[in-house]
Motif scaffolding. Sequence first.
Motif, PDB file in Angstrom:
ATOM      1  N   VAL A 224     -19.687 -14.793 -22.092  1.00 26.70           N
ATOM      2  CA  VAL A 224     -19.866 -13.717 -23.071  1.00 26.70           C
ATOM      3  C   VAL A 224     -19.855 -12.385 -22.330  1.00 26.70           C
ATOM      4  O   VAL A 224     -20.140 -12.320 -21.132  1.00 26.70           O
ATOM      5  N   ALA A 225     -19.526 -11.320 -23.058  1.00 28.69           N
ATOM      6  CA  ALA A 225     -19.461 -10.005 -22.439  1.00 28.69           C
ATOM      7  C   ALA A 225     -20.846  -9.463 -22.120  1.00 28.69           C
ATOM      8  O   ALA A 225     -21.042  -8.782 -21.115  1.00 28.69           O
ATOM      9  N   SER A 226     -21.822  -9.751 -22.952  1.00 28.25           N
ATOM     10  CA  SER A 226     -23.176  -9.245 -22.745  1.00 28.25           C
ATOM     11  C   SER A 226     -23.811  -9.876 -21.509  1.00 28.25           C
ATOM     12  O   SER A 226     -23.565 -11.040 -21.176  1.00 28.25           O
ATOM     13  N   THR A 227     -24.653  -9.099 -20.830  1.00 30.09           N
ATOM     14  CA  THR A 227     -25.388  -9.620 -19.669  1.00 30.09           C
ATOM     15  C   THR A 227     -26.768 -10.134 -20.067  1.00 30.09           C
ATOM     16  O   THR A 227     -27.619 -10.360 -19.210  1.00 30.09           O
ATOM     17  N   GLN A 228     -26.974 -10.349 -21.363  1.00 30.21           N
ATOM     18  CA  GLN A 228     -28.286 -10.788 -21.837  1.00 30.21           C
ATOM     19  C   GLN A 228     -28.659 -12.152 -21.273  1.00 30.21           C
ATOM     20  O   GLN A 228     -29.819 -12.393 -20.932  1.00 30.21           O
TER      21      GLN A 228
ATOM     22  N   HIS B 258     -24.685 -16.979 -16.681  1.00 31.87           N
ATOM     23  CA  HIS B 258     -23.882 -15.927 -17.315  1.00 31.87           C
ATOM     24  C   HIS B 258     -22.410 -16.317 -17.371  1.00 31.87           C
ATOM     25  O   HIS B 258     -21.738 -16.143 -18.401  1.00 31.87           O
TER      26      HIS B 258
ATOM     27  N   ASN C   1     -29.042  -7.025 -10.858  1.00 29.84           N
ATOM     28  CA  ASN C   1     -28.232  -7.012 -12.072  1.00 29.84           C
ATOM     29  C   ASN C   1     -27.257  -8.180 -12.012  1.00 29.84           C
ATOM     30  O   ASN C   1     -27.303  -8.984 -11.067  1.00 29.84           O
TER      31      ASN C   1
END
Length: 261
Positions: free
Chosen positions: A46-50, A41, A167
């Motif tokens: 990137v901002a997304s946690t995908q 991550h 998470n």
Amino acid sequence: MEIPVSAWASELFGSEEKALLVRDRLGQGLVDMQANAQASHLEADVASTQVHGVVRYLGGYERVSAALESIPGAELVKPNGFRFELVRVENALLYPFCFSKKDSNVRTAKIQNVWSVIRELFAFAPPSQQADIFGEFEFDPSSVELRPKLAALPKDTRLVLVPFACNAAGLLKPYWGVAALANASGKLDWIIDPEPLPLPAAATLKHGIPQQKTDHHPGFDEGEQPIVALSPRPEADHKLKVTPTTEVPPTEPLANEDDEN
């Protein structure tokens, strides 16, 4: 002080010593999973946690299998049609899954997608003790038809669930225990209360860039020159002094748009 394992774990894994080893390796595998997901991550920036979610999902199987496969008597089991390998140690088949992204009560944990392989895994769990209002049970493990690699497991194999909350910020609550599948929506009926898994202080991942090939690859201008085939002029053209041609003469059309139909 080390927390002793429960009697059910010692019985399933053959001894208290092996149960302790499995528990410690499970914790290590989950910590490695989270460290790998967090590193991916951060690297993605990137901002997304995908990215974290995808790597965590993959690592929940791969890092746990890597941590357990060297235990004496461990067996990797890849059910037909399932993407990942599970680990069976003695009489226990371990199934790790993320039940929440926040600090939640593990007793509310559900299986998110009860598809065919999951139903077959729960054929190795005890029957549910929670009947509906009509006194009937929605899921009967004895009625499930197993695919070949699961059917080949010993009949005394027991499914041990490894639920964890996780998470991008951290690995929250990992547990292990034995539960039945109460219904098709994924509700669990805990037969053996889920117990917290102790976690190691650090991950054991090996960071580094995969070795690259160093063989020299020639550039475009270093390749062999192509051989161009030459067609000599006919002798008759020499004698008649016909002008050499380098292009095919255009073909005159047999008709044009001004011709009458």
